[in-house]
Write an enzyme that holds these catalytic residues in place. Structure first.
Site, short mmCIF file in Angstrom:
data_model
loop_
_atom_site.label_atom_id
_atom_site.label_comp_id
_atom_site.label_asym_id
_atom_site.label_seq_id
_atom_site.Cartn_x
_atom_site.Cartn_y
_atom_site.Cartn_z
N CYS A 1 0.83 -12.79 12.97
CA CYS A 1 0.91 -13.78 11.96
C CYS A 1 2.20 -14.53 12.19
CB CYS A 1 0.92 -12.88 10.74
SG CYS A 1 -0.26 -11.93 10.57
N ASN B 1 -5.15 -13.31 3.75
CA ASN B 1 -4.37 -13.53 5.00
C ASN B 1 -4.96 -14.28 6.26
OD1 ASN B 1 -2.54 -12.87 7.19
ND2 ASN B 1 -2.19 -11.06 6.52
N HIS C 1 4.40 -17.16 5.83
CA HIS C 1 3.18 -16.39 6.02
C HIS C 1 2.60 -15.47 4.65
CE1 HIS C 1 0.02 -13.99 7.51
NE2 HIS C 1 0.38 -12.90 7.55
N1 ACO Z 1 -9.09 -1.12 -3.77
C1 ACO Z 1 -8.82 -0.16 -4.45
N2 ACO Z 1 -7.87 0.72 -4.31
C2 ACO Z 1 -7.36 0.71 -3.10
C3 ACO Z 1 -7.59 -0.46 -2.02
C4 ACO Z 1 -8.53 -1.34 -2.61
N3 ACO Z 1 -8.80 -2.58 -1.65
N4 ACO Z 1 -6.74 -0.11 -0.90
C5 ACO Z 1 -5.98 1.10 -1.29
N5 ACO Z 1 -6.43 1.31 -2.35
C6 ACO Z 1 -5.92 2.74 -3.02
C7 ACO Z 1 -5.38 3.68 -1.95
O1 ACO Z 1 -6.35 4.54 -1.59
C8 ACO Z 1 -4.45 4.42 -2.78
O2 ACO Z 1 -5.13 5.54 -3.49
P1 ACO Z 1 -4.42 6.88 -3.67
O3 ACO Z 1 -3.19 6.41 -4.47
O4 ACO Z 1 -5.50 7.26 -4.76
O5 ACO Z 1 -4.21 7.40 -2.45
C9 ACO Z 1 -4.08 3.51 -3.80
O6 ACO Z 1 -4.74 2.12 -3.83
C10 ACO Z 1 -2.36 2.81 -3.18
O7 ACO Z 1 -2.45 2.32 -1.91
P2 ACO Z 1 -1.46 1.84 -1.17
O8 ACO Z 1 -1.71 1.70 0.18
O9 ACO Z 1 -0.24 2.63 -1.17
O10 ACO Z 1 -1.13 0.28 -1.81
P3 ACO Z 1 0.22 -0.37 -1.67
O11 ACO Z 1 0.70 -0.82 -3.21
O12 ACO Z 1 0.88 -0.10 -0.54
O13 ACO Z 1 -0.54 -1.63 -1.40
C11 ACO Z 1 -1.13 -3.14 0.46
C12 ACO Z 1 -1.28 -2.06 -0.01
C13 ACO Z 1 -1.41 -4.42 -0.26
C14 ACO Z 1 -1.87 -3.31 2.00
C15 ACO Z 1 0.72 -3.22 0.79
O14 ACO Z 1 1.11 -2.25 1.34
C16 ACO Z 1 0.93 -4.71 1.47
O15 ACO Z 1 0.63 -5.69 1.25
N6 ACO Z 1 1.62 -4.45 2.88
C17 ACO Z 1 1.78 -5.40 3.71
C18 ACO Z 1 0.47 -5.78 4.55
C19 ACO Z 1 0.98 -7.20 5.42
O16 ACO Z 1 1.89 -7.70 4.88
N7 ACO Z 1 0.31 -7.39 6.49
C20 ACO Z 1 1.03 -8.65 7.23
C21 ACO Z 1 0.64 -8.46 8.45
S1 ACO Z 1 -0.94 -9.01 8.76
C22 ACO Z 1 -1.02 -9.59 10.34
O17 ACO Z 1 0.08 -9.56 11.15
C23 ACO Z 1 -2.22 -9.81 10.88
#
Ligand code: ACO
Length: 327
Positions: free
Chosen positions: A112, A284, A254
């Site tokens: 990214c 994304n 990004h």
């Molecule tokens: N729908 C419903 N529930 C979900 C989903 C979904 N799609 N995905 C995860 N959950 C659940 C999980 O299983 C977890 O359940 P649990 O509490 O029962 O275990 C709960 O939701 C929380 O999951 P987390 O992974 O802790 O959620 P978080 O609040 O951290 O959000 C996210 C996840 C959106 C991915 C966040 O961490 C994020 O944005 N991270 C950054 C990602 C990023 O910026 N990537 C960029 C680089 S991309 C590149 O270089 C190509």
């Protein structure tokens, strides 16, 4: 002194739109979860068009908008983490498709941050090559849908496909669009975000044995990385330029997660109004996301000539990069 200008911008996304509600029919997720955690409402998904085709569409638009002959392009760079193949480079395919026969063409793999790394490489090429590199086409393009595990709801809901890019030209004006930059790579954290991983096999593989792995990410770690390292990178670039954050007209970041952008605005103590977002429409799109947002802002005249823009990317590598330009 030779100076460089962003001449034109363009983007292309595949026509198929997949909403959060569509995804909730094929996996255990909901519009409420996706939009409240990420800001994403829908994404464009490619059906049969590969990365080189999305990028070729952008390249053709750039040529049409500028009136340039494809043969006048000296350098063609594609930033991508989802190339058509290991080789040839996606840039070589695009070069052949548009008939840019004089252009040196290669890909940049910085996920990214790829478009920002590409700007940096393009600038250095143009400055060091002088008159032999006057016109550059730089495109970020991804078909991430082909590297995603569509049964993994923790990553499948985040990404979209698309391509966008710019034309750069050396000109006779008195100020270059390139103001300053700050790029960093944190390779020890490479395993936090992987796609297309291959294994060195103990046997001699034959056709059919070769496997590549789907996208995987430690979301929380990448979130922490982005909210800490992007503000540092922006501050470094601003300081190098001898500017203050208040002098930046727009921060074109990004588009990975609207909460990340909001957090970065807060850390920099800048108004969120200076951080435009389009993640709701596209998800994304990795290397395409910064130029895609830039093109929308230029097209709707939000960004005007002479404004100071800080563009930042972050992601796989892990990488981070900021490029400040005077548009
Ligand atoms: N729908 C419903 N529930 C979900 C989903 C979904 N799609 N995905 C995860 N959950 C659940 C999980 O299983 C977890 O359940 P649990 O509490 O029962 O275990 C709960 O939701 C929380 O999951 P987390 O992974 O802790 O959620 P978080 O609040 O951290 O959000 C996210 C996840 C959106 C991915 C966040 O961490 C994020 O944005 N991270 C950054 C990602 C990023 O910026 N990537 C960029 C680089 S991309 C590149 O270089 C190509």
């Amino acid at each position: 002194m030779e100076t460089i200008k962003v001449v034109k911008t363009a983007h292309y996304v595949p026509s198929k739109v997949v909403t959060n509600d569509d995804l909730s029919k094929i996996m255990d997720t909901s519009d409420e979860w996706i939009s409240s955690r990420t800001g994403i409402k829908q994404r464009h998904i490619s059906i049969e068009e590969n990365t080189s085709q999305l990028c070729t569409n952008v390249a053709e638009q750039l040529l049409e908008k500028s009136g340039w002959d494809a043969e006048s392009i000296d350098l063609l760079i594609i930033a991508t983490m989802s190339p058509d193949s290991y080789t040839p480079a996606t840039a070589a395919l695009v070069q052949g498709n548009i008939g840019a026969h004089k252009a040196l063409a290669f890909d940049i793999s910085a996920a990214c941050s790829g478009f920002i790394y590409g700007l940096n490489v393009a600038e250095k090429f143009m400055v060091s090559s002088g008159s032999s590199c006057k016109r550059v086409m730089l495109i970020g393009g991804e078909v991430l849908s082909k590297v995603i595990d569509w049964t993994d709801r923790t990553t499948a809901v985040l990404f979209g496909d698309g391509a966008a890019g710019v034309l750069l030209e050396q000109n006779e004006e008195d100020s270059s669009c390139f103001v300053s930059s700050s790029l960093h790579t944190y390779g020890e954290q490479g395993d936090k975000l992987e796609a297309g991983k291959t294994d060195a096999l103990s046997s001699f593989p034959t056709a059919g044995d070769h496997k590549i792995k789907a996208f995987s990410m430690s979301g929380r770690d990448v979130y922490k990385f982005a909210t800490h390292k992007v503000p540092v990178s922006i501050e470094e670039a601003v300081e190098k330029a001898g500017l203050t954050l208040d002098q930046i007209d727009y921060f074109v970041l990004h588009q990975a997660n609207s909460r990340i952008v909001t957090q970065i605005a807060k850390r920099l103590d800048q108004s969120l109004a200076k951080f435009p977002m389009n993640i709701a429409k596209y998800g994304n799109t990795s290397a395409a996301s910064v130029p895609l947002l830039l093109d929308e802002l230029v097209s709707n005249k939000a960004i005007k000539r002479g404004q100071i823009i800080a563009m930042s990317g972050f992601g796989g590598g892990l990488t981070v990069g900021t490029q400040i330009i005077k548009y």
